[in-house]
Design an enzyme around this catalytic site. Structure first.
Site, PDB file in Angstrom:
ATOM      1  CE  LYS A 154      -3.647  -2.435   2.390  1.00  0.00           C
ATOM      2  NZ  LYS A 154      -4.190  -2.904   3.666  1.00  0.00           N
ATOM      3  CD  GLN A 208      -3.638  -4.804   6.631  1.00  0.00           C
ATOM      4  OE1 GLN A 208      -3.661  -3.801   5.927  1.00  0.00           O
ATOM      5  NE2 GLN A 208      -4.110  -5.970   6.208  1.00  0.00           N
ATOM      6  CG  ASP A 247     -10.295  -0.828   5.104  1.00  0.00           C
ATOM      7  OD1 ASP A 247     -10.169  -1.270   3.938  1.00  0.00           O
ATOM      8  OD2 ASP A 247      -9.504  -1.079   6.024  1.00  0.00           O
TER       9      ASP A 247
HETATM   10  N1  GUN Z   1      -7.070  -7.449   6.010  1.00  0.00           N
HETATM   11  C1  GUN Z   1      -7.496  -8.231   4.996  1.00  0.00           C
HETATM   12  N2  GUN Z   1      -8.247  -7.506   4.138  1.00  0.00           N
HETATM   13  C2  GUN Z   1      -8.307  -6.256   4.631  1.00  0.00           C
HETATM   14  C3  GUN Z   1      -8.932  -5.053   4.193  1.00  0.00           C
HETATM   15  O1  GUN Z   1      -9.615  -4.979   3.168  1.00  0.00           O
HETATM   16  N3  GUN Z   1      -8.736  -3.967   4.975  1.00  0.00           N
HETATM   17  C4  GUN Z   1      -8.021  -4.007   6.113  1.00  0.00           C
HETATM   18  N4  GUN Z   1      -7.910  -2.900   6.814  1.00  0.00           N
HETATM   19  N5  GUN Z   1      -7.419  -5.091   6.548  1.00  0.00           N
HETATM   20  C5  GUN Z   1      -7.567  -6.217   5.805  1.00  0.00           C
END
Ligand code: GUN
Length: 290
Positions: free
Chosen positions: A49, A93, A116
Site C-alpha cells: 500500500k 490493518q 475501508d
Molecule cells: N485485512 C485483509 N483484508 C483487509 C482489508 O480490506 N482492509 C483491512 N484494513 N485489513 C484487511
C-alpha cells in the site's frame, strides 16, 4: 479456454488515472495505515500500500504498534489521526490481536476518513445506496468486471462466503438498482446445504471463502465468469519462501469451463490496493468541500 481477467493491468490503468487527478489536486492526499503486531501477510500488504501510494504522489504514513498494544492505546492513536487535519484517510490493518475488539476499533475511525468503509455508518450508507466509501476488495471486484465488459444486470451472481469485508458488502452492491449491478444475488456459506447445486447456476461466481482451491472445475457452469478473491499461503518446499499463493478456486480445471477468470496472484489483490487509493483521493477531495 477462459479469458484471463488481468487485475494487475486493470489496477495499473486505474492508478494511471488517479495519478493525473492527484497532480491537479490542491492538497496532497495523505493515508495513515496502522499495523498492530507482526502478521507476515499484513506486513506485505502494508508495504505494498505504501509503495503504491508513493507512486501516485499520495502521502502515506505507516504506524507500527507492538502486538501487546491495548485497545485503549489503539483508540488514542486513532483519535490523534481523526483530529489531524493533514490526514485524510485512515486504514486499520486487520486482523487485530485477540485483546482488541475489532468492532470497537473500526467504529472509532472517523467515517469521513474511513477509506475501508468498515464503520457502521458507512456500512449502513452502502446498504441503502447512499454515497460512501465502498470497501476496497468488493469495489475492486465490481470494477474489474465492469472494465472487462462483463454485463452484470440481470445475471445470477453467486457469492461464496459471507464475510463482513467481502461477501456481505458484495451482495449488497450487486443487488442494488444500479447500471453496474441489478443482478440476482445468492450468498452461499457454511450453512448452504448443496453448494455445487447453487454454484452451477452462477453466471458470475465470486469465491471469497478463504480456503485454498475449494471451488473445483466441476462446480462451474460452462461460460461462467469466475472471480477469485482468495489469497492463501500453501506450503511449497521447493520454492524459496517455502510457500506459494493460491486462490479459493482450482484454476486449471475451472478455466476449462469458465468464459473468463481472474488469477491469483495478479487478480483481485492489486485491484484492492487501487480502490484504496481511489478512496483515499476521494477522502482528500471531500475534505476540501467541508
Ligand atoms: N485485512 C485483509 N483484508 C483487509 C482489508 O480490506 N482492509 C483491512 N484494513 N485489513 C484487511
Amino acid at each position: 479456454m477462459a479469458n484471463l481477467i488481468d487485475g494487475k493491468k486493470i489496477a495499473m490503468d486505474i492508478q494511471a488515472e488517479l495519478k493525473i487527478i492527484v497532480k491537479d489536486l490542491k492538497v496532497v492526499p495523505c493515508l495513515a495505515v496502522v499495523l498492530v503486531g507482526e502478521n507476515p501477510a499484513s506486513q506485505v500488504y502494508v508495504r505494498s500500500k505504501a509503495r503504491t501510494a508513493n507512486d501516485l504522489g499520495v502521502k502515506s504514513e505507516t504506524i507500527y504498534l507492538p502486538k501487546e498494544t491495548t485497545e485503549l492505546e489503539l483508540l488514542e492513536q486513532i483519535s490523534k489521526l481523526n483530529n489531524d487535519d493533514s490526514v485524510h484517510a485512515i486504514l486499520i490493518q486487520l486482523p487485530l490481536p485477540a485483546q482488541i475488539k475489532e468492532g470497537t476499533i473500526l467504529n472509532a475511525v472517523s467515517p469521513k476518513k474511513d477509506v475501508d468503509g468498515f464503520h457502521a455508518v458507512n456500512r449502513g450508507k452502502l446498504l441503502i445506496g447512499e454515497d460512501t466509501f465502498i470497501p476496497c476488495t468488493p469495489a475492486g471486484v465490481q470494477e474489474m468486471l465492469v472494465r472487462s465488459h462483463v454485463e452484470i444486470p440481470g445475471k445470477h451472481v453467486v457469492i461464496v462466503g459471507r464475510s463482513k469485508i467481502v461477501g456481505l458488502p458484495l451482495a449488497t452492491m450487486f443487488a442494488q438498482k444500479h447500471k453496474h449491478a441489478n443482478a440476482t444475488v445468492t450468498v452461499c456459506h457454511t450453512g448452504t446445504a448443496d453448494l455445487t447445486a447453487i454454484t452451477l447456476q452462477a453466471d458470475i461466481l465470486i469465491a471469497a471463502i478463504g480456503k485454498p482451491e475449494a471451488i473445483k472445475g466441476s462446480m462451474v457452469k460452462e461460460g461462467a465468469v469466475v472471480i477469485d478473491v482468495g489469497i492463501n499461503r500453501v506450503e511449497e518446499p521447493s520454492s524459496e519462501k517455502g510457500y506459494k499463493l493460491v486462490g479459493d478456486v482450482e484454476f486449471d480445471e475451472t478455466a476449462k469451463h469458465a468464459s473468463a477468470i481472474s488469477p491469483v496472484p495478479g487478480g483481485v489483490g492489486p485491484m484492492t490496493i487501487a480502490m484504496l487509493m481511489k478512496n483515499t483521493v476521494k477522502a482528500a477531495q471531500n475534505s476540501m468541500r467541508q
